[in-house]
Design a protein around this motif. Structure first.
Motif, PDB file in Angstrom:
ATOM      1  N   ASP A   1       0.825  -1.215   0.000  1.00 21.60           N
ATOM      2  CA  ASP A   1       0.000   0.000   0.000  1.00 21.60           C
ATOM      3  C   ASP A   1       0.856   1.261   0.000  1.00 21.60           C
ATOM      4  N   ALA A   2       1.928   1.248   0.803  1.00 19.74           N
ATOM      5  CA  ALA A   2       2.798   2.424   0.899  1.00 19.74           C
ATOM      6  C   ALA A   2       3.482   2.700  -0.438  1.00 19.74           C
ATOM      7  N   VAL A   3       3.982   1.640  -1.076  1.00 23.20           N
ATOM      8  CA  VAL A   3       4.650   1.808  -2.373  1.00 23.20           C
ATOM      9  C   VAL A   3       3.649   2.301  -3.418  1.00 23.20           C
TER      10      VAL A   3
ATOM     11  N   GLN B   1     -15.168  11.407  -5.956  1.00 25.09           N
ATOM     12  CA  GLN B   1     -15.596  10.562  -4.855  1.00 25.09           C
ATOM     13  C   GLN B   1     -14.451  10.181  -3.932  1.00 25.09           C
ATOM     14  N   ASN B   2     -13.956  11.150  -3.188  1.00 26.95           N
ATOM     15  CA  ASN B   2     -12.959  10.899  -2.151  1.00 26.95           C
ATOM     16  C   ASN B   2     -11.775  10.073  -2.636  1.00 26.95           C
ATOM     17  N   SER B   3     -11.295  10.365  -3.829  1.00 27.53           N
ATOM     18  CA  SER B   3     -10.105   9.759  -4.425  1.00 27.53           C
ATOM     19  C   SER B   3     -10.208   8.249  -4.628  1.00 27.53           C
ATOM     20  N   LEU B   4     -11.416   7.742  -4.812  1.00 34.52           N
ATOM     21  CA  LEU B   4     -11.566   6.318  -5.121  1.00 34.52           C
ATOM     22  C   LEU B   4     -11.080   6.061  -6.543  1.00 34.52           C
TER      23      LEU B   4
ATOM     24  N   THR C   1      -7.024  -5.799   0.022  1.00 33.88           N
ATOM     25  CA  THR C   1      -6.288  -4.527   0.075  1.00 33.88           C
ATOM     26  C   THR C   1      -7.171  -3.378  -0.400  1.00 33.88           C
ATOM     27  N   HIS C   2      -7.885  -3.593  -1.505  1.00 36.86           N
ATOM     28  CA  HIS C   2      -8.797  -2.565  -2.017  1.00 36.86           C
ATOM     29  C   HIS C   2      -9.888  -2.241  -1.003  1.00 36.86           C
ATOM     30  N   ARG C   3     -10.451  -3.265  -0.377  1.00 29.55           N
ATOM     31  CA  ARG C   3     -11.532  -3.047   0.582  1.00 29.55           C
ATOM     32  C   ARG C   3     -11.030  -2.260   1.799  1.00 29.55           C
ATOM     33  N   ARG C   4      -9.801  -2.555   2.210  1.00 31.11           N
ATOM     34  CA  ARG C   4      -9.195  -1.814   3.322  1.00 31.11           C
ATOM     35  C   ARG C   4      -9.016  -0.342   2.931  1.00 31.11           C
TER      36      ARG C   4
ATOM     37  N   ILE D   1     -10.730   1.300   0.651  1.00 33.64           N
ATOM     38  CA  ILE D   1     -12.070   1.908   0.524  1.00 33.64           C
ATOM     39  C   ILE D   1     -12.575   2.353   1.900  1.00 33.64           C
ATOM     40  N   THR D   2     -12.423   1.478   2.890  1.00 30.79           N
ATOM     41  CA  THR D   2     -12.859   1.803   4.259  1.00 30.79           C
ATOM     42  C   THR D   2     -12.101   3.016   4.784  1.00 30.79           C
ATOM     43  N   ARG D   3     -10.784   3.042   4.542  1.00 34.07           N
ATOM     44  CA  ARG D   3      -9.958   4.155   5.022  1.00 34.07           C
ATOM     45  C   ARG D   3     -10.346   5.466   4.341  1.00 34.07           C
TER      46      ARG D   3
END
Length: 202
Positions: free
Chosen positions: A110-112, A130-133, A166-169, A171-173
């Motif tokens: 995620d960081a990279v 939409q909030n950078s989705l 990872t995507h779902r995490r 999205i939640t964030r």
């Protein structure tokens, strides 16, 4: 820059384990289409720069003893090329001056992904909405509110279950929505799904 466009990244590092490991990570970045070149010597770097300058150069500041960033920038004065330091050992902070970003061995996927996306302004158009989705995250929200499991989403979108998680995490964030009901309302309001599609799974 749109997320579907190819990002050319050169990795200059003498250690095969570090270099190949980073290249493997870059190829797994979600929503980014990355093409990589591995560089093992300063001569190889020169050939790479003459043949096709990448959008991003990731280089160890101690590449073949010492990487002279200022001299390199003067020789290859391509303004839109980003230069990222690859930190594998303890490095003096003065050595990192002039780099656009840093990647170290402890960075996760995620960081990279975030660092590369930020450097290339990926999802610039989506940030204003939409909030950078990302487009992929919107697709995954659609699948989730239709009642699909992570495995089903992975199969439909031809990605791994790990990538779905990872995507779902992310999205939640990004949305700060922690319930299926909240996500469903978000998807309907933002026209990611039709109301009729959701009714079947309520």
């Amino acid at each position: 820059m749109k997320s579907q466009e190819i990002i050319h990244i050169a990795v200059a590092e003498t250690s095969m384990i570090v270099r190949s490991g980073l290249v493997a990570v870059l190829r797994r970045l979600p929503d980014l289409n990355v093409q990589t070149v591995e560089i093992t010597s300063k001569e190889g770097l020169q050939h790479c720069m003459e043949a096709h300058q990448p959008e991003i150069l990731i280089v160890n500041p101690q590449f073949e003893g010492w990487f002279d960033l200022e001299a390199f920038k003067q020789q290859y004065a391509r303004q839109d090329m980003k230069i990222v330091s690859l930190i594998c050992t303890v490095v003096d902070a003065n050595q990192l001056k002039g780099y656009d970003e840093s990647i170290n061995l402890f960075d996760d996927l995620d960081a990279v992904a975030h660092k590369i996306s930020t450097l290339m302004n990926v999802n610039e158009e989506e940030d204003s909405g939409q909030n950078s989705l990302s487009q992929r995250e919107k697709e995954i929200i659609g699948c989730v509110v239709r009642g699909m499991t992570n495995k089903e989403i992975a199969e439909q979108l031809f990605i791994s279950v790990h990538t779905v998680i990872t995507h779902r995490r992310n999205i939640t964030r990004k949305l700060q929505i922690h319930s299926a009901a909240g996500l469903t309302i978000y998807a309907i309001v933002n026209k990611l799904v039709e109301l009729s599609e959701v009714k079947m799974n309520l």
